[in-house]
Scaffold this motif. Sequence first.
Motif, PDB file in Angstrom:
ATOM      1  N   PHE A  50       0.834  -1.203   0.000  1.00 53.03           N
ATOM      2  CA  PHE A  50       0.000   0.000   0.000  1.00 53.03           C
ATOM      3  C   PHE A  50       0.870   1.255   0.000  1.00 53.03           C
ATOM      4  CE2 PHE A  50      -2.505   3.300   2.171  1.00 53.03           C
ATOM      5  CZ  PHE A  50      -3.618   3.315   1.347  1.00 53.03           C
ATOM      6  N   LYS A  51       1.932   1.228   0.812  1.00 52.01           N
ATOM      7  CA  LYS A  51       2.818   2.390   0.932  1.00 52.01           C
ATOM      8  C   LYS A  51       3.603   2.650  -0.351  1.00 52.01           C
ATOM      9  CE  LYS A  51       6.741   3.999   3.641  1.00 52.01           C
ATOM     10  NZ  LYS A  51       7.673   3.669   4.726  1.00 52.01           N
ATOM     11  N   HIS A  52       4.091   1.582  -0.999  1.00 52.96           N
ATOM     12  CA  HIS A  52       4.972   1.737  -2.155  1.00 52.96           C
ATOM     13  C   HIS A  52       4.297   1.501  -3.497  1.00 52.96           C
ATOM     14  CE1 HIS A  52       8.397   2.226   0.419  1.00 52.96           C
ATOM     15  NE2 HIS A  52       8.162   1.083   1.026  1.00 52.96           N
ATOM     16  N   HIS A  53       2.981   1.357  -3.517  1.00 51.82           N
ATOM     17  CA  HIS A  53       2.297   1.106  -4.794  1.00 51.82           C
ATOM     18  C   HIS A  53       2.482   2.311  -5.717  1.00 51.82           C
ATOM     19  CE1 HIS A  53      -0.797   0.194  -7.724  1.00 51.82           C
ATOM     20  NE2 HIS A  53      -0.724  -1.045  -7.273  1.00 51.82           N
ATOM     21  N   LEU A  60       9.681   7.880  -9.236  1.00 52.63           N
ATOM     22  CA  LEU A  60      10.147   6.937 -10.257  1.00 52.63           C
ATOM     23  C   LEU A  60      10.552   5.591  -9.665  1.00 52.63           C
ATOM     24  CD1 LEU A  60      12.300   9.377 -12.424  1.00 52.63           C
ATOM     25  CD2 LEU A  60       9.999   8.519 -12.886  1.00 52.63           C
ATOM     26  N   GLU A  61      10.989   5.587  -8.420  1.00 51.44           N
ATOM     27  CA  GLU A  61      11.446   4.353  -7.796  1.00 51.44           C
ATOM     28  C   GLU A  61      10.305   3.531  -7.199  1.00 51.44           C
ATOM     29  OE1 GLU A  61      12.663   7.399  -6.652  1.00 51.44           O
ATOM     30  OE2 GLU A  61      14.344   7.424  -8.050  1.00 51.44           O
ATOM     31  N   ALA A  62       9.106   4.042  -7.235  1.00 47.47           N
ATOM     32  CA  ALA A  62       7.974   3.361  -6.601  1.00 47.47           C
ATOM     33  C   ALA A  62       7.740   1.979  -7.189  1.00 47.47           C
ATOM     34  CB  ALA A  62       6.710   4.201  -6.723  1.00 47.47           C
ATOM     35  N   ALA A  63       7.792   1.852  -8.485  1.00 51.35           N
ATOM     36  CA  ALA A  63       7.556   0.553  -9.129  1.00 51.35           C
ATOM     37  C   ALA A  63       8.632  -0.448  -8.721  1.00 51.35           C
ATOM     38  CB  ALA A  63       7.511   0.703 -10.635  1.00 51.35           C
ATOM     39  N   GLN A  64       9.876   0.005  -8.638  1.00 46.86           N
ATOM     40  CA  GLN A  64      10.966  -0.889  -8.237  1.00 46.86           C
ATOM     41  C   GLN A  64      10.804  -1.339  -6.789  1.00 46.86           C
ATOM     42  OE1 GLN A  64      14.348   1.518  -9.102  1.00 46.86           O
ATOM     43  NE2 GLN A  64      14.520   0.777 -11.212  1.00 46.86           N
ATOM     44  N   ARG A  65      10.450  -0.418  -5.911  1.00 47.69           N
ATOM     45  CA  ARG A  65      10.242  -0.777  -4.510  1.00 47.69           C
ATOM     46  C   ARG A  65       9.064  -1.746  -4.374  1.00 47.69           C
ATOM     47  NH1 ARG A  65      11.187   4.960  -3.387  1.00 47.69           N
ATOM     48  NH2 ARG A  65       8.933   5.161  -3.304  1.00 47.69           N
ATOM     49  N   PHE A  66       7.999  -1.484  -5.112  1.00 46.80           N
ATOM     50  CA  PHE A  66       6.824  -2.356  -5.079  1.00 46.80           C
ATOM     51  C   PHE A  66       7.196  -3.761  -5.563  1.00 46.80           C
ATOM     52  CE2 PHE A  66       2.964  -4.145  -6.977  1.00 46.80           C
ATOM     53  CZ  PHE A  66       2.116  -4.092  -5.886  1.00 46.80           C
ATOM     54  N   GLN A  67       7.994  -3.855  -6.623  1.00 49.01           N
ATOM     55  CA  GLN A  67       8.422  -5.157  -7.139  1.00 49.01           C
ATOM     56  C   GLN A  67       9.283  -5.898  -6.129  1.00 49.01           C
ATOM     57  OE1 GLN A  67      10.280  -4.271 -10.873  1.00 49.01           O
ATOM     58  NE2 GLN A  67       8.335  -4.153 -11.975  1.00 49.01           N
ATOM     59  N   ARG A  68      10.177  -5.180  -5.430  1.00 47.36           N
ATOM     60  CA  ARG A  68      11.014  -5.803  -4.400  1.00 47.36           C
ATOM     61  C   ARG A  68      10.144  -6.409  -3.304  1.00 47.36           C
ATOM     62  NH1 ARG A  68      14.246  -1.634  -1.795  1.00 47.36           N
ATOM     63  NH2 ARG A  68      14.812  -3.301  -0.395  1.00 47.36           N
ATOM     64  N   VAL A  69       9.166  -5.653  -2.850  1.00 46.33           N
ATOM     65  CA  VAL A  69       8.279  -6.112  -1.793  1.00 46.33           C
ATOM     66  C   VAL A  69       7.468  -7.318  -2.266  1.00 46.33           C
ATOM     67  CG1 VAL A  69       6.242  -5.467  -0.436  1.00 46.33           C
ATOM     68  CG2 VAL A  69       8.158  -3.874  -0.636  1.00 46.33           C
ATOM     69  N   SER A  70       6.958  -7.236  -3.466  1.00 44.43           N
ATOM     70  CA  SER A  70       6.162  -8.326  -4.022  1.00 44.43           C
ATOM     71  C   SER A  70       6.999  -9.594  -4.187  1.00 44.43           C
ATOM     72  CB  SER A  70       5.579  -7.899  -5.368  1.00 44.43           C
ATOM     73  OG  SER A  70       4.826  -8.930  -5.928  1.00 44.43           O
ATOM     74  N   ARG A  71       8.211  -9.442  -4.704  1.00 45.60           N
ATOM     75  CA  ARG A  71       9.113 -10.582  -4.898  1.00 45.60           C
ATOM     76  C   ARG A  71       9.477 -11.213  -3.545  1.00 45.60           C
ATOM     77  NH1 ARG A  71      12.038  -8.242  -8.780  1.00 45.60           N
ATOM     78  NH2 ARG A  71      13.285  -7.138  -7.250  1.00 45.60           N
TER      79      ARG A  71
END
Length: 88
Positions: A50-53, A60-71
């Motif tokens: 929710f925080k990094h979506h 710009l880094e939001a997608a990368q952070r979201f992917q890290r969390v998801s992975r």
Amino acid sequence: MPRRKPGLSQAPQYTATLICMAYEDPYAVLGVQKGASRKEVQKAFRELAFKHHPDKDPSLEAAQRFQRVSRAATTILKEVSSLTTAAI
């Protein structure tokens, strides 16, 4: 392309490329202990997702952070599932 002898495979020849990624501890990414339960992992994932979506965080880094969390969540949940099925 050089001529090939009859009977040899005509498939294109590819060279393998090794992609090295730095190991990132999925537990540290989610901020949970190593023996965390499935519920704890899911709760941590929901909060961080929710925080990094990217829709919530326009950086710009939001997608990368979201992917890290998801992975990280996927990795831990697969591990927890395999441990649960192995114990049965």
